[in-house]
Enzyme design. Structure first.
Site, PDB file in Angstrom:
ATOM      1  N   ASN A   9       0.874  -1.185   0.000  1.00 30.30           N
ATOM      2  CA  ASN A   9       0.000   0.000   0.000  1.00 30.30           C
ATOM      3  C   ASN A   9       0.904   1.226   0.000  1.00 30.30           C
ATOM      4  O   ASN A   9       1.519   1.546   1.008  1.00 30.30           O
ATOM      5  CB  ASN A   9      -0.878  -0.056   1.269  1.00 30.30           C
ATOM      6  CG  ASN A   9      -1.670   1.216   1.468  1.00 30.30           C
ATOM      7  OD1 ASN A   9      -1.766   2.061   0.574  1.00 30.30           O
ATOM      8  ND2 ASN A   9      -2.259   1.352   2.654  1.00 30.30           N
ATOM      9  N   TRP A  10       0.969   1.890  -1.164  1.00 32.44           N
ATOM     10  CA  TRP A  10       1.906   3.024  -1.301  1.00 32.44           C
ATOM     11  C   TRP A  10       1.365   4.281  -0.609  1.00 32.44           C
ATOM     12  O   TRP A  10       2.092   5.259  -0.483  1.00 32.44           O
ATOM     13  CB  TRP A  10       2.169   3.311  -2.774  1.00 32.44           C
ATOM     14  CG  TRP A  10       2.937   2.237  -3.493  1.00 32.44           C
ATOM     15  CD1 TRP A  10       3.373   1.044  -2.984  1.00 32.44           C
ATOM     16  CD2 TRP A  10       3.374   2.276  -4.864  1.00 32.44           C
ATOM     17  NE1 TRP A  10       4.049   0.341  -3.959  1.00 32.44           N
ATOM     18  CE2 TRP A  10       4.064   1.066  -5.122  1.00 32.44           C
ATOM     19  CE3 TRP A  10       3.246   3.198  -5.904  1.00 32.44           C
ATOM     20  CZ2 TRP A  10       4.621   0.779  -6.374  1.00 32.44           C
ATOM     21  CZ3 TRP A  10       3.796   2.917  -7.149  1.00 32.44           C
ATOM     22  CH2 TRP A  10       4.479   1.716  -7.378  1.00 32.44           C
ATOM     23  N   LYS A  11       0.105   4.264  -0.216  1.00 29.79           N
ATOM     24  CA  LYS A  11      -0.519   5.454   0.407  1.00 29.79           C
ATOM     25  C   LYS A  11      -0.310   6.675  -0.496  1.00 29.79           C
ATOM     26  O   LYS A  11      -0.240   6.529  -1.704  1.00 29.79           O
ATOM     27  CB  LYS A  11       0.015   5.650   1.825  1.00 29.79           C
ATOM     28  CG  LYS A  11      -0.080   4.355   2.649  1.00 29.79           C
ATOM     29  CD  LYS A  11       0.132   4.552   4.106  1.00 29.79           C
ATOM     30  CE  LYS A  11       0.028   3.188   4.792  1.00 29.79           C
ATOM     31  NZ  LYS A  11       0.098   3.289   6.236  1.00 29.79           N
ATOM     32  N   HIS A  97      -9.372   0.971   5.001  1.00 27.60           N
ATOM     33  CA  HIS A  97      -8.050   1.116   5.626  1.00 27.60           C
ATOM     34  C   HIS A  97      -8.175   2.043   6.835  1.00 27.60           C
ATOM     35  O   HIS A  97      -8.971   2.983   6.829  1.00 27.60           O
ATOM     36  CB  HIS A  97      -7.054   1.672   4.610  1.00 27.60           C
ATOM     37  CG  HIS A  97      -5.669   1.706   5.155  1.00 27.60           C
ATOM     38  ND1 HIS A  97      -5.222   2.722   5.959  1.00 27.60           N
ATOM     39  CD2 HIS A  97      -4.650   0.810   5.071  1.00 27.60           C
ATOM     40  CE1 HIS A  97      -3.978   2.456   6.334  1.00 27.60           C
ATOM     41  NE2 HIS A  97      -3.609   1.299   5.804  1.00 27.60           N
ATOM     42  N   GLU A  99      -6.560   4.475   7.877  1.00 22.23           N
ATOM     43  CA  GLU A  99      -6.449   5.925   7.635  1.00 22.23           C
ATOM     44  C   GLU A  99      -7.727   6.474   7.037  1.00 22.23           C
ATOM     45  O   GLU A  99      -8.092   7.628   7.271  1.00 22.23           O
ATOM     46  CB  GLU A  99      -5.224   6.199   6.745  1.00 22.23           C
ATOM     47  CG  GLU A  99      -3.936   6.027   7.555  1.00 22.23           C
ATOM     48  CD  GLU A  99      -2.788   5.379   6.820  1.00 22.23           C
ATOM     49  OE1 GLU A  99      -2.753   5.411   5.580  1.00 22.23           O
ATOM     50  OE2 GLU A  99      -1.904   4.807   7.507  1.00 22.23           O
ATOM     51  N   GLU A 169      -5.082  -5.122  10.751  1.00 21.68           N
ATOM     52  CA  GLU A 169      -4.063  -4.091  10.945  1.00 21.68           C
ATOM     53  C   GLU A 169      -4.343  -3.342  12.245  1.00 21.68           C
ATOM     54  O   GLU A 169      -5.150  -2.409  12.270  1.00 21.68           O
ATOM     55  CB  GLU A 169      -4.088  -3.100   9.780  1.00 21.68           C
ATOM     56  CG  GLU A 169      -3.798  -3.733   8.437  1.00 21.68           C
ATOM     57  CD  GLU A 169      -3.265  -2.701   7.450  1.00 21.68           C
ATOM     58  OE1 GLU A 169      -2.111  -2.856   7.049  1.00 21.68           O
ATOM     59  OE2 GLU A 169      -3.974  -1.751   7.122  1.00 21.68           O
ATOM     60  N   GLY A 175       2.695   2.255  10.744  1.00 23.94           N
ATOM     61  CA  GLY A 175       3.606   3.385  10.562  1.00 23.94           C
ATOM     62  C   GLY A 175       4.324   3.808  11.839  1.00 23.94           C
ATOM     63  O   GLY A 175       4.930   4.870  11.889  1.00 23.94           O
ATOM     64  N   SER A 215       3.698  -2.034  10.277  1.00 24.24           N
ATOM     65  CA  SER A 215       5.155  -2.053  10.433  1.00 24.24           C
ATOM     66  C   SER A 215       5.796  -3.379  10.036  1.00 24.24           C
ATOM     67  O   SER A 215       6.732  -3.841  10.689  1.00 24.24           O
ATOM     68  CB  SER A 215       5.543  -1.654  11.860  1.00 24.24           C
ATOM     69  OG  SER A 215       5.108  -0.326  12.131  1.00 24.24           O
ATOM     70  N   GLY A 236       2.958  -1.174   4.208  1.00 28.90           N
ATOM     71  CA  GLY A 236       2.932   0.249   3.862  1.00 28.90           C
ATOM     72  C   GLY A 236       4.334   0.735   3.530  1.00 28.90           C
ATOM     73  O   GLY A 236       4.854   0.489   2.441  1.00 28.90           O
ATOM     74  N   GLY A 237       4.972   1.387   4.504  1.00 32.07           N
ATOM     75  CA  GLY A 237       6.278   2.025   4.283  1.00 32.07           C
ATOM     76  C   GLY A 237       7.300   1.152   3.561  1.00 32.07           C
ATOM     77  O   GLY A 237       7.966   1.618   2.626  1.00 32.07           O
TER      78      GLY A 237
HETATM   79  P1  PGA Z   1       3.025   0.343   7.574  1.00 31.65           P
HETATM   80  O1  PGA Z   1       1.534   0.501   6.988  1.00 31.65           O
HETATM   81  O2  PGA Z   1       3.582  -0.935   6.992  1.00 31.65           O
HETATM   82  O3  PGA Z   1       3.769   1.567   7.059  1.00 31.65           O
HETATM   83  O4  PGA Z   1       2.912   0.290   9.051  1.00 31.65           O
HETATM   84  C1  PGA Z   1       0.694  -0.613   6.856  1.00 31.65           C
HETATM   85  C2  PGA Z   1      -0.648  -0.199   6.288  1.00 31.65           C
HETATM   86  O5  PGA Z   1      -1.142   0.868   6.648  1.00 31.65           O
HETATM   87  O6  PGA Z   1      -1.252  -0.923   5.474  1.00 31.65           O
END
Ligand code: PGA
Length: 253
Positions: A9-11, A97, A99, A169, A175, A215, A236-237
């Site tokens: 997930n590149w956000k 998600h 966010e 999650e 993050g 993470s 994510g990251g």
């Molecule tokens: P993260 O994000 O790996 O940067 O913690 C995961 C996600 O939000 O899907």
């Protein structure tokens, strides 16, 4: 019997050129693994989806959107529909998600509409569920996850739900560098699988893939994946760096 499933997930990151470069590198270095041993998908921002689909042409990496709207077309300024995503070559769509739930304010009802329209429109939803830190501390993890799963899938038959991947999650792990321990992840994944068995049937519960997210890094991916009910990872990251994401894909084999 459940093929591992790693999604990136590149956000709201990357630009046109870096999106294409990253997609091409992932494609060339995951030959023989992506699709054959692990389902791999990447979810770029809307504006780069088409370029990434093109960059991945001929590869076995699928593309997903980070969000969608549930109406097929009409006066919904700024929204992107499932038929549009399908039209440009998307296979997956993230729904709910954390966010979107906690920053944008999406409700379980809206998320359910998105999951339903994705399935009906031929996209495979990844329904994200998970508790906040204060909810975990108040021992409400199971209650929150139950609500997210039940309300996210409300009104859907077992047949339709078989198109869904669930991503657990924990919000406190996203993050933050704080990963759930493999045991914490396993406990909740096992809980979700039993919940699905109650809601539908044992066969469906055994078939549905449940990803862990929060993470995930090359250094913790294999241990998380070694858990019985952890079938994949939503990253994510670490999905923004080719070396890290490739290492995570390999750790999931
Ligand atoms: P993260 O994000 O790996 O940067 O913690 C995961 C996600 O939000 O899907």
């Amino acid at each position: 019997m459940r093929k591992p499933f790693v999604a990136g997930n590149w956000k709201m990151n990357m630009d046109g050129r870096s999106s294409v470069d990253l997609a091409k590198r992932l494609a060339s270095e995951s030959v023989g693994i992506a699709d054959q041993k692990v389902t791999v998908a990447i979810c770029p921002p809307f504006v780069y989806l088409q370029a990434v689909v093109k960059a991945l042409d001929g590869s076995s990496i699928a593309v997903g959107a980070q969000d969608s709207y549930f109406e097929p077309n009409g006066a919904f300024t700024g929204e992107i529909s499932i038929p549009m995503l399908k039209d440009i070559g998307c296979t997956y769509c993230l729904c709910g998600h954390s966010e979107r739930r906690h920053v944008i304010g999406e409700t379980d009802e809206l998320i359910n509409q998105k999951v339903t329209s994705a399935i009906n429109g031929g996209l495979l939803p990844i329904l994200c569920v998970g508790e906040l830190l204060n909810e975990r501390e108040a021992s409400k993890t199971e209650e929150v996850v139950t609500r997210h799963v039940k309300e996210g899938l409300a009104g859907l038959s077992a047949e339709k739900v078989s198109a869904v991947t669930i991503a657990y999650e924990p919000v406190w792990a996203i993050g933050t560098g704080l990963t759930a321990t493999p045991q914490q992840a396993q406990e909740v994944h096992d809980f979700i699988r039993k919940l699905l068995a109650q809601m539908y049937d044992e066969q469906l519960a055994q078939e549905i893939r449940i990803q862990y997210g929060g993470s995930v890094k090359p250094g913790n991916a294999a241990e998380l994946m070694s858990q019985k009910d952890v079938d994949g990872l939503l990253v994510g990251g670490a999905s923004l760096k080719a070396d890290d994401f490739l290492a995570i894909i390999k750790a999931a084999v």
